[in-house]
Design a protein around this motif. Structure first.
Motif, short mmCIF file in Angstrom:
data_model
loop_
_atom_site.label_atom_id
_atom_site.label_comp_id
_atom_site.label_asym_id
_atom_site.label_seq_id
_atom_site.Cartn_x
_atom_site.Cartn_y
_atom_site.Cartn_z
N LYS A 91 1.34 -1.21 -0.23
CA LYS A 91 0.26 -0.15 -0.34
C LYS A 91 1.31 1.42 -0.07
O LYS A 91 2.14 1.45 0.30
CB LYS A 91 -1.05 0.32 1.49
N ILE A 93 1.67 4.99 1.45
CA ILE A 93 0.93 6.20 3.11
C ILE A 93 1.72 7.24 2.74
O ILE A 93 3.17 7.30 2.59
CB ILE A 93 1.41 5.03 3.66
N ASP A 108 8.36 8.97 11.16
CA ASP A 108 7.44 8.57 10.04
C ASP A 108 7.37 7.59 8.52
O ASP A 108 7.02 6.78 8.14
CB ASP A 108 6.07 9.34 9.38
N SER A 111 9.36 4.53 9.63
CA SER A 111 8.32 3.93 10.04
C SER A 111 7.53 3.30 8.49
O SER A 111 7.06 1.55 8.88
CB SER A 111 6.85 4.19 11.13
N VAL A 112 6.98 3.75 7.95
CA VAL A 112 5.94 3.16 6.76
C VAL A 112 7.17 2.30 5.62
O VAL A 112 6.45 1.07 5.27
CB VAL A 112 5.58 4.71 5.49
N SER A 115 7.75 -0.94 7.46
CA SER A 115 7.31 -1.81 7.65
C SER A 115 6.57 -2.65 6.45
O SER A 115 5.55 -3.84 6.20
CB SER A 115 4.85 -1.40 8.06
N GLN A 117 5.93 -0.87 3.04
CA GLN A 117 4.73 0.03 2.41
C GLN A 117 5.57 1.31 1.64
O GLN A 117 6.80 1.13 1.98
CB GLN A 117 4.01 0.80 3.62
N VAL A 119 6.11 4.63 0.30
CA VAL A 119 5.68 6.22 1.09
C VAL A 119 5.33 7.28 0.20
O VAL A 119 6.56 7.05 -1.12
CB VAL A 119 6.81 6.43 2.29
N THR A 345 3.00 4.02 14.20
CA THR A 345 2.64 4.11 13.09
C THR A 345 2.71 2.99 12.20
O THR A 345 3.05 2.97 11.45
CB THR A 345 3.84 5.16 12.78
N SER A 349 0.63 1.63 9.95
CA SER A 349 1.06 0.86 8.17
C SER A 349 0.88 -0.88 7.98
O SER A 349 0.21 -1.08 6.91
CB SER A 349 2.51 1.20 8.16
N CYS A 353 -2.87 -3.14 4.83
CA CYS A 353 -2.14 -4.45 4.27
C CYS A 353 -2.95 -5.05 3.59
O CYS A 353 -4.07 -5.43 4.18
CB CYS A 353 -1.18 -5.21 5.11
#
Length: 353
Positions: A91, A93, A108, A111-112, A115, A117, A119, A345, A349, A353
Motif C-alpha cells: 500500500k 501511505i 514516520d 516506520s512506513v 513496515s 509499504q 511512502v 505508526t 502501516s 495491508c
C-alpha cells in the motif's frame, strides 16, 4: 525485499549519518557510496541552514547524530520484533510533514518503509533539503527502495492512507480532506516538566536541554513547568545560564525582544534573565524564549489534571512522578519505539495491508 534487507539498508544509513556531528564532519573509509554522497550531504546541510534560520548546523547535526545512534541493527531489530511483517499487499501511505525541527518527519518515513509499504512524502517548505538526499542514499544501498519512495510538491493523489502533522487549525483541514482515508492526524502538543524543589543541579542543567534545544520549537521541548507553592526559581535560572549564548542567534533574539515588549506593555508579571522569560500562565504552549509555569498544591490533584489534559501533552519530564515520565535532558533523544502522540505508526502501516 524482506525485513532484514530493509533493516540492513537503514543500518547503513545510520553509519552514513554518523559522519556528521557537532564536533565536525569526518569522512570514514568503510561507508558505502561515500565518495558519491559525503560532500553532497555537507552541501545539503548548508542549504538547510541558508533556507531556514532555525536550522543551525548545531541543531541539524544534533538531529543527525540522534538518528545515527538509533539506526543500529540491535535497535531496529528490537523495535520491529513485536510485529508481524508477513503481509504482501503493498500500500502507499502519504506523509504530510511538519518543518519545525530538522527531519521531524523522519520517524514516520522510517516506520512506513520498515513496515514494507510505499511512502509518498509531502514535505514542509521549511525542511525540504535533508530528507530527499537521505532517500537517495537509501536507494543506492538498497535499489528496491526506488519503487517505494516518492516525493511530491503537488496535490496528493493515489495513496491508501495518510499520516499528517500540523497545527490545530491545519488538523481540522486534514480531518476533512482525508476523511475517506485511514489516517493519523497530529495536532499541537507540548511537553511539560514537574518540579518539586528537590532537583539536583545536574537535573536542572539537563532540563535546560529539554527547554532550549531547537530553540524550543519542537513538541518534545518543555514549554511549561509545574512547581510547588513558594517555589524558588533561583536555582532554576542558575542552571539555565549556560545557554545564555542563545540570545546571540538573531531569530531567537528578535522573538525574545518582541515577547518581552508585549509582556511589559501588557503589565504581565514575569521573571527573566536576559535570554529566557518565565511567566505564570495556565496554557501549555509558550512563545519562543518563554516558559510558562503554574503552581500545584497536591501531586494527586496534579496527576488528575494532567490526565484530563493528556491530549495536549507530548512528554512529561520529572523524577518519580509518573511511570511514563521522561528523565531530565532526554526529551529530544527518543527511542525508535517512542511514538509521537503514542500512536504506533508501524501498527497503522501494517493494518492497512
Amino acid at each position: 525485499m524482506d525485513l532484514q534487507q530493509r533493516i540492513n539498508a537503514f543500518v547503513k544509513l545510520g553509519d552514513f549519518l554518523s559522519q556528521f556531528s557537532s564536533e565536525g564532519f569526518e569522512k570514514k573509509e568503510h561507508i558505502e557510496h561515500n565518495d558519491l554522497f559525503f560532500d553532497g550531504f555537507k552541501h545539503q546541510i548548508k542549504l538547510a541552514k541558508e533556507h531556514n534560520g532555525w536550522f543551525t548546523q548545531e541543531n541539524v547535526t544534533f538531529a543527525l547524530n540522534g538518528w545515527a545512534k538509533q539506526l543500529t541493527d540491535n535497535n531496529i531489530t528490537k523495535w520491529t520484533s513485536k510485529y508481524d511483517f508477513n503481509g504482501e499487499n503493498l500500500k502507499t501511505i502519504a506523509i504530510v510533514m511538519a518543518g519545525n525541527i530538522p527531519l521531524v518527519g523522519f520517524h514516520d518515513f522510517l516506520s512506513v518503509l520498515i513496515s514494507g509499504q510505499k511512502v509518498l512524502v509531502k514535505q514542509s517548505s521549511n525542511d525540504k533539503h535533508l530528507l530527499p538526499f537521505i532517500a537517495k542514499y537509501l536507494e543506492h544501498v538498497e535499489p528496491r527502495f526506488k519503487e517505494r519512495i516518492t516525493f511530491s510538491e503537488e496535490k496528493l493523489k493515489d495513496f491508501d492512507a495518510v499520516i499528517a502533522t500540523g497545527s490545530d487549525n491545519t488538523a481540522r483541514y486534514f480531518e476533512y480532506y482525508f476523511r475517506n482515508k485511514p489516517s493519523v492526524i497530529r495536532k499541537n502538543r507540548n511537553s511539560i516538566a514537574i518540579l518539586t524543589g528537590d532537583e539536583t543541579e545536574n537535573e536542572l542543567i539537563a532540563l535546560s536541554e529539554d527547554i532550549f534545544r531547537y530553540y524550543g520549537l519542537g513538541c518534545r521541548n518543555v514549554s511549561k513547568l509545574f512547581v510547588p507553592q513558594n517555589y524558588d526559581f533561583q536555582d532554576f535560572f542558575k542552571a539555565m545560564y549556560h545557554w545564555n549564548s542563545i540570545i546571540h542567534q538573531n531569530k531567537y533574539a528578535n522573538n525574545y525582544d518582541y515577547n518581552k515588549a508585549v509582556y511589559l506593555m501588557s503589565q504581565f508579571n514575569m521573571l527573566e534573565n536576559g535570554f529566557l522569560m518565565i511567566k505564570e500562565d495556565e496554557s501549555f504552549s509558550s512563545p519562543i524564549a518563554t516558559v510558562f509555569y503554574e503552581y500545584y498544591t497536591s501531586k494527586d490533584d496534579l496527576k488528575k489534571t494532567l490526565e484530563i489534559k493528556s491530549d495536549a501533552i507530548q512528554c512529561i519530564v520529572s523524577n518519580g512522578f509518573l511511570d511514563t515520565e521522561i528523565k531530565f535532558g532526554q526529551t529530544q533523544l527518543p527511542n525508535l519505539w517512542d511514538y509521537a502522540d503514542n500512536v504506533d505508526t508501524i501498527a497503522f502501516s501494517l493494518k492497512i495491508c
